[in-house]
Structure formats: C-alpha cells, structure tokens
Design a protein around this motif. Structure first.
Motif: not given
Length: 332
Positions: A59-68, A196-199, A214-223
């Motif tokens: 859905y989104s990557t906002g939390v990943a950016k916070t963790i990272g 969290k692991s995306m971050g 720091f932008e989460v790549p699509t392949y990281v989201k899928v993995l």
C-alpha cells in the motif's frame, strides 16, 4: 563477489527471514478473534490473512521511511554489520516469544536490536536520532492505551444499541461481520508491519551505495510483502490461543469490536507514517472490550505477563543486537 555485496545480500536475506517470522508470529493479530469465536474456519482465515497482508504491504512506504531515517541520524552511521546484528537479535527474540506462546512486538524487537547495534558500533550514541526514536517509542506506547480506551468505548456503544436483543440472534449476525473486520485487520497489519523490514533493506541499499536517496524500490516492496504473506500462511497457533482466549473470552460481538478498533488504529498509524505494534494494539483492544463487559472479565494475570514482555523487549533485543554486533565484526 566482493565482501560488501555478500553483506548486503545477507542483510536482505535476514530482513526477509524477519518478515517471514513476523508473518507467522503476528498472524494471531488479524485472525485470533474470528477463529476463537468460530466466525471463520482457521485455514480459511490464514489464507485470507496472507493475501490481505500482501496487499497491505504494497500500500505505502511511509512507515519504512520512518524506520529507515528516524532511528539513526544518517545512512553514514549505519553499515551492514549493524543491520545484520539488529535483524539477528530481533529474529531470535521473535522465535523465543513465539515458542512460549507469548505475544510480543516485532516492532519493539527490531528497534531495540538496531539501537543496541548502533551503540556498540563506532558511531556510538552520536549515531542515534533521539528525537526520532522518542517519536517512535511514544507511538508504540500510546497505541495500545488508545486501543484499550477506544475498545471499551466501542463495546459500550454496541451494548447500548444491541443490548435489548437476544444474544444468540446478535452473535449470529456479528459472526458474519467479523469476517469483514478480520479482513480489514489483516490489510492494516500488512500496511504497517511489512514496512519495517522494507525500511531496513532500503537503508542497507542506501548505505551500500546501490541507491542515492531513501526511496523504497518496488522489488523491495514485493519481496517484503511476499515474505510476510508466506509467513502468515504458515500460521501462529501458539499465539492465537493466547490472544484469542486467554485474555478475555470473546463472543462475536466483542471480537467484532476488538478487530474494528484495532484496524482503525493501525491503519491510522500507517497514514501518519508511524510504526505501531499490532500485537500491542490488538491485545489492548481486547482488554478494553473485556473491561466494558466487567473489569474482572479480563484475565489480568495474563495481561500482566504480556506487559512484562512488552517492557522487556527493547532492552533485551538491544543487548542481543549489541552482542551480535561484537560477534559479527569479529568473524564477518
């Protein structure tokens, strides 16, 4: 392959293992109430949770950016050894708490492991972003308390509107509605926890120079989404028993209230880019729902054991992260 590439690969592998364990460790969050009230067959519940966990994670990557970005001051203060130590410490803690059937926060475990590893590294205390850490810990502490209060309020409102109806008639209708709230709970769980692991993976790629910002790549989201969905499909029956029945004997109407409340809080946190513990939110919601019926309906002894685990998680995983960092730097 150069050593640093092997380390990056190891970080990503451990992050996916963490996500997989998080999936079966936290399956109970989404489906424990609906399974315990027999609103849905356990196998069907797990499949539904796995699919919606995947969709939520995309859905989104906002939390990943916070963790990272909010735990350490910059990517220059983090290397692969720190991330390996943080992930290993949190994985060990999750396995231990799953083995004894104790609901524990994967979020707390990951943050504690990362803080401990950074403190033991050359960056030391100067590498930590205390403002960001304080914001994250505040959201982790307040979310179960909010869950308890709002869970009690929602349950009291349901009693007010449906109290005059026969329990058998009401519970039959709420069993069907529980399937919907379990679905929203699974989606919201994926939208917050998988990030969290995306971050961590994105932070590793940034520190290794594979990405420039720091932008989460699509392949990281899928993995990450796939790993969590697979873990969810395995199931977490030990913790389902604790959350679904040992805190408070749930009925369909109370299970509906707990899931509705939890999904609102968790998805709200996702929209605010704040990591929360789904375990804590769901447990707090169940306590609030039980207290609305009567205070002594909640098994406060079990609740107390869970609170002790919540308090212990960050310091214990920080120690694990610090010790693992020492080991990793010696042998890797």
């Amino acid at each position: 392959m150069p050593d640093f590439q092997l380390l990056i690969f190891l970080v990503i592998l451990l992050a996916l293992v963490f996500d997989f364990i998080n999936g079966f460790h936290d399956t109970a969050n989404a489906i424990a109430t609906s399974v315990s009230t027999r609103a849905i067959h356990p196998q069907h519940a797990i499949i539904m949770a796995a699919v919606l966990n995947f969709l939520g994670a995309m859905y989104s990557t906002g939390v990943a950016k916070t963790i990272g970005s909010d735990i350490v001051k910059s990517a220059s203060h983090v290397d692969e050894h720190i991330l390996i130590a943080a992930l290993f410490g949190s994985i060990v803690w999750n396995i231990i708490t799953w083995r004894i059937g104790l609901p524990s926060s994967s979020s707390h475990a990951l943050i504690g492991g990362l803080v401990g590893a950074v403190l033991m590294s050359t960056a030391g205390i100067d590498g930590l972003n205390f403002y960001g850490i304080g914001k994250i810990i505040l959201s982790l502490i307040l979310s179960p308390l909010v869950g308890m209060v709002l869970g009690c309020i929602i349950m009291l409102l349901l009693f007010r509107f449906f109290g005059r109806f026969r329990p058998t008639a009401i519970n039959g209708k709420f069993k069907k509605m529980q399937i919907l709230t379990a679905a929203t709970m699974a989606f919201s769980h994926g939208s917050n926890d998988a990030q969290k692991s995306m971050g961590i993976m994105t932070l590793a790629l940034l520190a290794g120079g594979y990405i420039d910002v720091f932008e989460v790549p699509t392949y990281v989201k899928v993995l990450a989404a796939t790993a969590m969905a697979c873990g969810t499909a395995v199931g977490g029956w030990r913790i389902i028993k604790t959350i679904g029945g040992k805190i408070f004997k749930l009925q369909p109407i109370s299970g509906f209230a707990a899931d509705l409340n939890s999904s609102i809080i968790i998805f709200g946190a996702t929209l605010l880019h704040l990591p929360v513990s789904t375990t804590h939110v769901v447990s707090g919601s169940i306590m609030g729902v039980g207290a609305a019926k009567r205070i002594n309906a909640v098994r406060w002894g079990v609740a107390q054991q869970m609170v002790v685990a919540w308090v212990m998680t960050i310091p214990c995983t920080a120690i694990m992260g610090a010790l693992t960092y020492q080991f990793v730097t010696l042998f890797i």
